[in-house]
Scaffold this active site. Structure first.
Site, PDB file in Angstrom:
ATOM      1  N   CYS A  37    -205.191  44.621  -7.315  1.00 14.21           N
ATOM      2  CA  CYS A  37    -206.391  44.124  -7.816  1.00 14.21           C
ATOM      3  C   CYS A  37    -207.658  44.808  -7.237  1.00 14.21           C
ATOM      4  O   CYS A  37    -207.638  44.892  -5.846  1.00 14.21           O
ATOM      5  CB  CYS A  37    -206.427  42.819  -7.860  1.00 14.21           C
ATOM      6  SG  CYS A  37    -207.840  41.835  -8.337  1.00 14.21           S
ATOM      7  N   CYS A  45    -196.208  21.392  -1.631  1.00 13.20           N
ATOM      8  CA  CYS A  45    -196.718  22.551  -1.891  1.00 13.20           C
ATOM      9  C   CYS A  45    -197.332  22.734  -0.509  1.00 13.20           C
ATOM     10  O   CYS A  45    -198.394  23.767  -0.288  1.00 13.20           O
ATOM     11  CB  CYS A  45    -197.708  22.483  -2.983  1.00 13.20           C
ATOM     12  SG  CYS A  45    -198.900  21.120  -2.833  1.00 13.20           S
TER      13      CYS A  45
END
Ligand code: SAH
Length: 446
Positions: free
Chosen positions: A72, A403
């Site tokens: 990216c 998470c």
């Protein structure tokens, strides 16, 4: 003394929670974004606090074998992918180390982690994207800020909906809708949110606005559906608050259905705009299968699925349980969960709206206990009151899906100090290229 603008040559001896390199300069801890453990680098000090500082990587003097050219062009600026400069195997090792160290600090010993499951193709996996729009541009936020990093193409988002977001933004702009300004509160469009059922192809566009009225609404929808004739749903979400929270409470369906459907394993799930749904369904199936294996149900158990979202875990394990109670605070998600049970013809599950720390103690008072408890809390982890109730209930097994390793470590400490022992821990990489990782732990009552 270490001071701003000084240059040093250092060796990276560790890595931090944000994926940054860590070096010691005569014992002084320095964080260096973009540097990898094992590398020798030249740095310039950007900020020097009393006990630690931050530095910029100026030159790589020797390169780690883990290093890879980030795909990216926005790498290093966008707050999303902080590990793209490392090859995928090294990313997995990094996550393993990070969770091990975090758990060790809290538990006082290093628990064994039996496995980490990575993705076959660790790109374009995300089914949901939330794009901020600022000053007539669309992109993502920079790390820990509300500065916009323009984005043309995102390497981890689903390709169809990534393009949809950018096209939708151009169409909305063309019809004279202005972008919202956080400081003045002026302007209409706040965010563009996309979601896709990767296993069904159904997809949704949510336009978040500061105002119920948007001009040229019909023309916008007409242009959008011309370009995306198979779009499942277009929603307007209204958020008038001065807040960081992206979605407001009110949703208006502008086109198509009020929800999309996705499939996980043998089950279908209805997902409304305000409901949580795991962002990487491929890995979610892996995760849920591990959870199911850990629980090892016989069909005789009463089960709690706490933080149940749209009921995915409840429904996924329902064929092996006598009765499942799901508890979730977001009301539209509970509505989805109830309808999901019906849609899948699952009849032994019940969903209760409310906070787990309030609902579960009340259920216990009324005599409802669980043999097995699943918890899948948000980043802040489980409320202390909930953990105490689980301990009082004497649930035989707790399957903890997390998470956030930091709050998992804290909660595992509480449970292991109160008659539970850790039987297994493994990781599932739900978030390739980013610093995030999902951990699943099995605890049994001693
Ligand atoms: N198990 C689900 C959802 C996990 S995400 C899945 O796998 O998809 C965590 C969920 O907890 C979210 O749906 C969030 O709305 C909910 N939540 C957050 N705080 C809560 C609380 N105090 N009590 C109940 N649910 C809560």
């Amino acid at each position: 003394m270490i001071e701003k603008n000084q240059n040093y040559e250092v060796e990276i001896t560790d890595m931090g929670y944000e994926g940054e390199g860590i070096a010691k300069i005569n014992g002084y801890t320095t964080f260096i974004k973009g540097a990898i453990k094992g590398e020798k680098v030249k740095i310039k000090i950007l900020k020097a606090n009393k006990d630690y500082g931050f530095a910029k990587l100026i030159e790589l003097l020797n390169k780690s074998e883990s290093r890879e050219e980030p795909i990216c062009p926005q790498f290093g600026q966008c707050g999303g992918c902080s590990l793209q400069h490392m090859n995928y195997d090294s990313q997995l090792l990094y996550k393993l180390e990070m969770v091990k160290n975090t758990l060790k600090k809290s538990l006082g010993y290093e628990p064994e982690i039996s496995n980490i499951t990575g993705m076959g193709i660790p790109s374009h996996y995300r089914n949901k994207a939330q794009y901020p729009v600022i000053d007539n541009k669309i992109g993502f936020y920079a790390d820990r800020s509300h500065r916009l990093v323009e984005n043309k193409e995102c390497y981890i988002q689903n390709e169809l909906t990534d393009k949809l977001a950018k096209d939708a933004f151009e169409i909305i702009k063309k019809h004279g809708i202005t972008t919202y300004d956080e400081k003045s509160g002026k302007g209409t469009l706040r965010h563009i949110v996309t979601r896709i059922g990767i296993n069904t192809g159904e997809y949704m566009l949510t336009i978040v606005t500061n105002d119920k009225n948007i001009k040229n609404k019909d023309a916008i929808i007409s242009d959008l559906t011309k370009l995306y004739p198979d779009i499942t749903s277009i929603i307007q979400n209204i958020n008038k608050e001065d807040t960081n929270v992206i979605l407001g409470d009110e949703c208006i369906t502008l086109y198509g259905k009020d929800y999309i459907v996705d499939r996980l394993g043998d089950y279908k799930f209805k997902i409304s705009p305000l409901s949580f749904y795991q962002v990487n369904p491929t890995q979610t199936e892996v995760l849920y299968n591990i959870a199911k294996k850990y629980a090892d149900l016989t069909g005789e158990e009463t089960v709690f699925d706490l933080y149940s979202g749209i009921g995915t875990i409840s429904i996924f394990i329902s064929d092996k349980a006598k009765k499942v109670y799901g508890v979730e605070v977001v009301k539209p998600a509970v509505k989805d969960a109830i309808e999901n049970a019906e849609m899948n013809e699952v009849r032994n599950v019940e969903f209760i709206a409310g906070e787990t720390e309030k609902v579960v103690p009340e259920m216990y008072k009324k005599g409802t206990k669980a043999d097995v408890v699943f918890v899948d809390p948000p980043r802040k982890g489980c409320d202390e009151k909930l953990l105490q109730t689980i301990i009082e209930i004497k649930a035989k097994k707790v399957v903890y899906v997390s998470c956030n390793p930091a709050t998992l470590a804290r909660d595992l400490k509480t449970l292991t100090e109160n008659n539970y022992e850790i039987k297994n821990i493994e990781l599932v990489d739900m978030f390739p290229q980013t610093k995030h990782v999902e951990t699943i732990a099995l605890l049994k009552m001693k």
